[in-house]
Design a protein around this motif. Structure first.
Motif, PDB file in Angstrom:
ATOM      1  N   PHE A  95      44.541  37.259 -20.140  1.00  0.00           N
ATOM      2  CA  PHE A  95      45.727  38.119 -20.122  1.00  0.00           C
ATOM      3  C   PHE A  95      46.118  38.416 -18.685  1.00  0.00           C
ATOM      4  N   GLY A  96      47.324  38.013 -18.292  1.00  0.00           N
ATOM      5  CA  GLY A  96      47.783  38.213 -16.922  1.00  0.00           C
ATOM      6  C   GLY A  96      48.647  39.452 -16.785  1.00  0.00           C
ATOM      7  N   VAL A  97      48.430  40.206 -15.709  1.00  0.00           N
ATOM      8  CA  VAL A  97      49.213  41.408 -15.427  1.00  0.00           C
ATOM      9  C   VAL A  97      49.666  41.362 -13.972  1.00  0.00           C
ATOM     10  N   MET A  98      50.968  41.401 -13.769  1.00  0.00           N
ATOM     11  CA  MET A  98      51.534  41.493 -12.430  1.00  0.00           C
ATOM     12  C   MET A  98      51.838  42.966 -12.158  1.00  0.00           C
ATOM     13  N   VAL A  99      51.098  43.570 -11.227  1.00  0.00           N
ATOM     14  CA  VAL A  99      51.211  45.001 -10.942  1.00  0.00           C
ATOM     15  C   VAL A  99      51.925  45.187  -9.608  1.00  0.00           C
ATOM     16  N   ILE A 100      52.996  45.970  -9.622  1.00  0.00           N
ATOM     17  CA  ILE A 100      53.772  46.227  -8.406  1.00  0.00           C
ATOM     18  C   ILE A 100      53.503  47.648  -7.930  1.00  0.00           C
ATOM     19  N   THR A 101      52.855  47.770  -6.774  1.00  0.00           N
ATOM     20  CA  THR A 101      52.584  49.075  -6.171  1.00  0.00           C
ATOM     21  C   THR A 101      53.033  49.036  -4.716  1.00  0.00           C
ATOM     22  N   SER A 102      52.785  50.125  -3.993  1.00  0.00           N
ATOM     23  CA  SER A 102      53.143  50.170  -2.575  1.00  0.00           C
ATOM     24  C   SER A 102      51.940  49.763  -1.728  1.00  0.00           C
ATOM     25  N   ASP A 103      52.201  49.485  -0.459  1.00  0.00           N
ATOM     26  CA  ASP A 103      51.125  49.157   0.479  1.00  0.00           C
ATOM     27  C   ASP A 103      50.507  50.410   1.096  1.00  0.00           C
ATOM     28  N   ARG A 104      51.199  51.520   1.005  1.00  0.00           N
ATOM     29  CA  ARG A 104      50.741  52.742   1.656  1.00  0.00           C
ATOM     30  C   ARG A 104      50.803  53.916   0.690  1.00  0.00           C
ATOM     31  N   VAL A 133      43.513  39.019 -15.866  1.00  0.00           N
ATOM     32  CA  VAL A 133      43.790  38.449 -14.554  1.00  0.00           C
ATOM     33  C   VAL A 133      44.907  39.259 -13.903  1.00  0.00           C
ATOM     34  N   ILE A 134      44.713  39.656 -12.655  1.00  0.00           N
ATOM     35  CA  ILE A 134      45.665  40.519 -11.967  1.00  0.00           C
ATOM     36  C   ILE A 134      46.428  39.743 -10.891  1.00  0.00           C
ATOM     37  N   VAL A 135      47.745  39.881 -10.918  1.00  0.00           N
ATOM     38  CA  VAL A 135      48.609  39.419  -9.827  1.00  0.00           C
ATOM     39  C   VAL A 135      49.133  40.684  -9.153  1.00  0.00           C
ATOM     40  N   ALA A 136      48.668  40.967  -7.949  1.00  0.00           N
ATOM     41  CA  ALA A 136      48.944  42.242  -7.293  1.00  0.00           C
ATOM     42  C   ALA A 136      50.048  42.104  -6.254  1.00  0.00           C
ATOM     43  N   VAL A 153      43.850  37.125  -8.802  1.00  0.00           N
ATOM     44  CA  VAL A 153      44.064  35.718  -8.455  1.00  0.00           C
ATOM     45  C   VAL A 153      45.126  35.540  -7.386  1.00  0.00           C
ATOM     46  N   PHE A 154      45.933  36.575  -7.188  1.00  0.00           N
ATOM     47  CA  PHE A 154      46.995  36.475  -6.179  1.00  0.00           C
ATOM     48  C   PHE A 154      47.387  37.881  -5.736  1.00  0.00           C
TER      49      PHE A 154
END
Length: 314
Positions: A95-104, A133-136, A153-154
């Protein structure tokens, strides 16, 4: 008493410096929010059009037909990753998850909300650390999931405050390539959707594989209500058309999510810095009152001592 007055003065001075910093950061975040909202508004027109085309194709059941063809031809092991690989449906082993967060940090509850809701999504799907599986996108999410044993993985850091479409193309290619290679069998995009300057809400959108289910029943019903059923004549072929349209749809979905997430990030940062500035002002006001009372008490004590000494001399 003198030492107490000096300590209060130091705290007032320190808090004023903090107020100046947070106030400046609030102004910067507000300016970024204003800029990115202009990009988001103009891009939404393109995003709606490409989504409408994909919706028509889903209504025509063209996506389902191509999905079956692609799956049969690749046999689950594509040799070359193409746009049609986005239609290949496989049993979900990873199961793939693309998580969008901030750098700071300094963005309030922005990151914690995305991460918490993403963990809930994983749990509700009965997935575990081993099969997820995480795409960060963003350093905060990458570090969080790495520390908890997830397979990242990325990861992409340093996304611009006002992201450009050109910067997302390579990211989309990498994500589609990993799907075609079987690193994950299903992919969700998780981010904070911008509602207004004070409110954001979590969204988890299915990205891969592309099918009518990705678009949602609301999109299909809305499109059906707007006009008659759409039919297409494909030239040179349906495969060639989908090879162009599907990557554009994936690009629009990812770029739109990143734009939306960045808008929410700037709004959250502006709100957090405004709250910090207001709190600093309250602390300064309280300390100033404390300083004035202490100073008045010291003056009163000195006057009393002088008056007493004068009375003793008489």
């Amino acid at each position: 008493m003198g030492a107490s007055l000096q300590e209060v003065k130091r705290r007032i001075s320190s808090t004023k410096k903090t107020e100046q910093i947070t106030g400046a950061m609030q102004m910067v975040s507000t300016a970024k929010l204003s800029q990115i909202q202009k990009h988001t508004t103009s891009y939404q027109v393109y995003s709606d059009k490409i989504r409408s085309v994909i919706t028509h194709l889903a209504q025509s059941h063209l996506l389902d037909g191509q999905s079956a063809t692609s799956a049969a031809s690749t046999d689950g092991k594509p040799k070359e990753v193409t746009g049609l690989d986005m239609l290949v449906k496989r049993p979900v082993k990873h199961f793939g998850v693309m998580v969008i967060t901030s750098d700071r940090g300094l963005v309030g509850s922005y990151n914690s909300n995305v991460i918490k809701q993403t963990l809930d999504l994983i749990a509700k799907g009965n997935h575990t650390v081993e099969d997820t599986v995480i795409v960060a996108i963003g350093g905060t999410g990458a570090e969080f999931f790495k520390k908890r044993g997830f397979k990242v993985v990325f990861e992409q850091r340093g996304i611009a405050d006002i992201p450009r479409f050109q910067n997302i193309r390579n990211l989309v290619k990498e994500i589609v390539s990993m799907y075609g290679e079987g690193l994950y069998d299903e992919l969700y995009v998780c981010y904070n959707h911008f509602v207004n300057s004070l409110t954001s809400e979590f969204r988890a959108e299915s990205m891969l594989p592309i099918s009518a289910l990705n678009l949602g029943h609301d999109d299909l019903k809305k499109d059906q209500a707007e006009g008659p059923h759409a039919e297409y004549d494909m030239e040179p072929s349906s495969e060639a058309i989908l090879e162009v349209v599907l990557p554009q749809y994936a690009e629009s979905l990812i770029y739109g999510a990143i734009l939306d997430a960045k808008t929410s990030e700037h709004a959250s940062s502006s709100t957090a810095m405004k709250s910090a500035t207001d709190n600093a002002k309250d602390i300064i006001s309280s300390l100033q009152l404390q300083f004035n009372r202490a100073r008045q008490s010291a003056i009163t004590t000195e006057i009393t001592e002088i008056t007493g000494a004068q009375a003793a001399l008489e």
